[in-house]
Design an enzyme around this catalytic site. Structure first.
Site, PDB file in Angstrom:
ATOM      1  N   GLU A 122       0.836  -1.215   0.000  1.00  0.00           N
ATOM      2  CA  GLU A 122       0.000   0.000   0.000  1.00  0.00           C
ATOM      3  C   GLU A 122       0.865   1.258   0.000  1.00  0.00           C
ATOM      4  OE1 GLU A 122      -2.935  -0.353   3.136  1.00  0.00           O
ATOM      5  OE2 GLU A 122      -4.131  -1.704   1.927  1.00  0.00           O
ATOM      6  N   GLU A 176      -5.306  -8.458  -1.177  1.00  0.00           N
ATOM      7  CA  GLU A 176      -6.001  -8.334   0.108  1.00  0.00           C
ATOM      8  C   GLU A 176      -7.471  -8.031  -0.155  1.00  0.00           C
ATOM      9  OE1 GLU A 176      -4.512  -5.642   3.112  1.00  0.00           O
ATOM     10  OE2 GLU A 176      -2.442  -6.046   2.537  1.00  0.00           O
TER      11      GLU A 176
HETATM   12  C1  BG6 Z   1      -4.422  -3.159   4.709  1.00  0.00           C
HETATM   13  C2  BG6 Z   1      -3.047  -3.535   5.193  1.00  0.00           C
HETATM   14  O1  BG6 Z   1      -4.552  -1.777   4.775  1.00  0.00           O
HETATM   15  O2  BG6 Z   1      -5.526  -3.540   5.428  1.00  0.00           O
HETATM   16  C3  BG6 Z   1      -3.001  -4.645   6.196  1.00  0.00           C
HETATM   17  O3  BG6 Z   1      -2.166  -3.807   4.128  1.00  0.00           O
HETATM   18  C4  BG6 Z   1      -4.179  -4.503   7.140  1.00  0.00           C
HETATM   19  O4  BG6 Z   1      -1.750  -4.652   6.838  1.00  0.00           O
HETATM   20  C5  BG6 Z   1      -5.468  -4.612   6.331  1.00  0.00           C
HETATM   21  O5  BG6 Z   1      -4.175  -5.371   8.224  1.00  0.00           O
HETATM   22  C6  BG6 Z   1      -6.737  -4.601   7.162  1.00  0.00           C
HETATM   23  O6  BG6 Z   1      -6.746  -3.497   7.994  1.00  0.00           O
HETATM   24  P1  BG6 Z   1      -7.020  -3.650   9.550  1.00  0.00           P
HETATM   25  O7  BG6 Z   1      -6.836  -2.311  10.101  1.00  0.00           O
HETATM   26  O8  BG6 Z   1      -8.391  -4.165   9.675  1.00  0.00           O
HETATM   27  O9  BG6 Z   1      -5.995  -4.620  10.042  1.00  0.00           O
END
Ligand code: BG6
EC number: 3.2.1.86
Length: 469
Positions: A175, A368
């Site tokens: 990101e 993701e």
């Molecule tokens: C993304 C990141 O922004 O979202 C991850 O690359 C992160 O590292 C994921 O864990 C989910 O966000 P969160 O805050 O729910 O863990």
């Protein structure tokens, strides 16, 4: 087009994604140095706070450092074809500026990659995921210092060389656009009183672009058949109304993210950013040769995270914030939100895939996606996470639609296949996994792994290459 004509391609990379600092724990073992994540007690939005580092949940993670064999066996049982994780920079160069790497750290990832290979799981590796050596922050000022490019290049070349026979898929930064929203996590930036923050953030971004291009160059030299991608947090943005001002606001919000992939995938700063810099009193120091380097070493694929869409409005009354991860935006009245206020929008994934593919014509990789939710263990010991299954199913259906639209999608690694520490809030109770981990927000629990209902659902998805969703 009939339903059975819509399918995921052969060899599709099904799997899950984690990051070193959110799972490994063992923050001071194996010669590891302190990273920025180790001193962010309340998650990535919290500023640097060394005094509280003993409270940090990341220090223990979910003990993947010691349990990786058990965890990888569970991923294999689900049928994973790919597993995305990151290398903790501080396991390899504990302070960031050493001449020689730490052998114990290198050996740890050899062990992880060998274990994956044993199960025919392709590693997908992020070189820097939301952390950097604290030494580089304290002694050099993080990514605003050009010197950090050299340290990153040394680190990248070290891991590319070491794992050249084991890892084919790489990403240079997680990101990368996050440097604008969480500057300490994204860029190791700590601001001085009166400093032009915007300038520092874009200067840091420029250094990361150069570092990323150097890593792409090194990767292609060292591993000729490697695939080296960028990784952005997708921020697909809708206008609140058809009012031209709202449409323009949405375009500009999207461009604040697409700027990053534009540089990494097209190899040049876009015109709209040159205007933005001029109007915001930002001047980026570039070295001669930077533009050529960016042009010649663009990424092979576009990796991105997608959790939600955004909405932009110019009407002050709309500006009641909708929450959202780091990026905010106004509330879209047509969408429901997760328990953490992230607006759920499966169709937005189809839109995102089409937008990115239309723009770059390069393979895409959803690295993701997922739902952070509170899970309950029932009296019989099961976890009935239908809400998670529904979220994932709805998104995969839209990914399949995008493939039918002609988008070249190479894989899908859902976020947190095993529960892990959340990045934005440093909590354990925000869970994404198919596998539950017995640990709470205070760090209590046995760390025992328990399969949720979604475990067998995802197993079936992979076994049928996405026919059964
Ligand atoms: C993304 C990141 O922004 O979202 C991850 O690359 C992160 O590292 C994921 O864990 C989910 O966000 P969160 O805050 O729910 O863990």
């Amino acid at each position: 087009m009939s339903a059975h004509e819509k399918r995921f391609p052969e060899g599709f990379l099904w799997g899950g994604a984690v990051a070193a600092n959110q799972v490994e724990g063992a923050y001071n073992q194996g010669g590891k140095g302190l990273s920025t994540a180790d001193v962010s007690p309340n998650g990535i939005m919290s500023p640097f706070d060394e005094s509280k580092d003993a409270l940090n949940l990341y220090h223990a993670g979910i003990d993947f450092y010691h349990r990786y064999k058990e965890d990888i066996a569970l991923f294999a049982e689900m049928g994973f074809k790919a597993f995305r994780t990151s290398i903790a920079w501080t396991r390899i160069f504990p302070n960031g500026d050493e001449e020689e790497p730490n052998e114990e750290g290198l050996q740890f990832y050899d062990n992880v990659f060998d274990e994956l290979k044993k199960h025919n799981i392709e590693p997908v590796i992020t070189i820097s995921h939301y952390e950097m050596p604290l030494g580089l922050v304290k002694n050099y000022g993080g990514w605003k210092n050009r010197k950090v490019v050299e340290f990153y290049e040394r680190y990248a070349r070290t891991v590319l060389n070491r794992y050249k026979d084991k890892v084919k898929y790489w990403m240079t930064f997680n990101e990368i656009n996050v440097v604008l929203h969480a500057p300490f996590t994204g860029g190791g930036l700590v601001f001085q009183e009166g400093e032009n923050k915007k300038n520092a953030m874009y200067q840091a971004a420029h250094h990361q672009f150069v570092a990323s291009a150097l890593a792409v160059k090194a990767g292609h030299e060292i591993i000729p058949d490697s695939q080296i991608g960028c990784m952005i947090a997708a921020t697909t943005t809708y206008p609140m109304t058809p009012k031209p001002e709202d449409v323009l606001a949405a375009l500009e919000k999207e461009r604040s993210t697409l700027f990053f992939s534009d540089v990494q995938a097209r190899g040049a700063y876009p015109g709209y950013m040159k205007r933005f810099f001029k109007e915001n009193d930002i001047s980026i120091e570039m070295h001669p040769g930077d533009e050529k380097l960016l042009k010649e070493h663009t990424v092979d694929y576009i990796g991105f995270s997608y959790y939600m869409s955004m909405t932009a409005s110019t009407d002050p009354e709309d500006l009641a914030k909708s929450g959202g991860n780091l990026l905010g935006g106004v509330k879209n009245p047509y969408l429901k939100s997760s328990e953490w206020g992230w607006q759920i929008d499966p169709k937005g994934l189809r839109i995102t895939l089409n937008t990115l593919y239309d723009r770059y014509q390069k393979p895409l990789f959803i690295v993701e996606n997922g739902l952070g939710a509170v899970d309950q263990i029932e009296e019989d010991g099961t976890i009935q996470d239908d809400y998670r299954i529904n979220y994932l199913r709805d998104h995969l259906m839209e990914a399949r639609e995008a493939i039918a639209d002609g988008v070249e999608l190479i894989g899908y690694t859902s976020w947190g296949p095993i529960d892990l520490i959340s990045a934005s809030t440093a909590e354990m109770k925000k869970r994404y996994g198919y596998i539950y981990v017995d640990r709470d927000n205070d760090g209590n629990g046995t760390c025992k792994r328990i399969k949720k209902k979604s475990f067998s659902w995802y197993q079936q998805v992979i076994a049928t290459n996405g026919e059964s969703l």
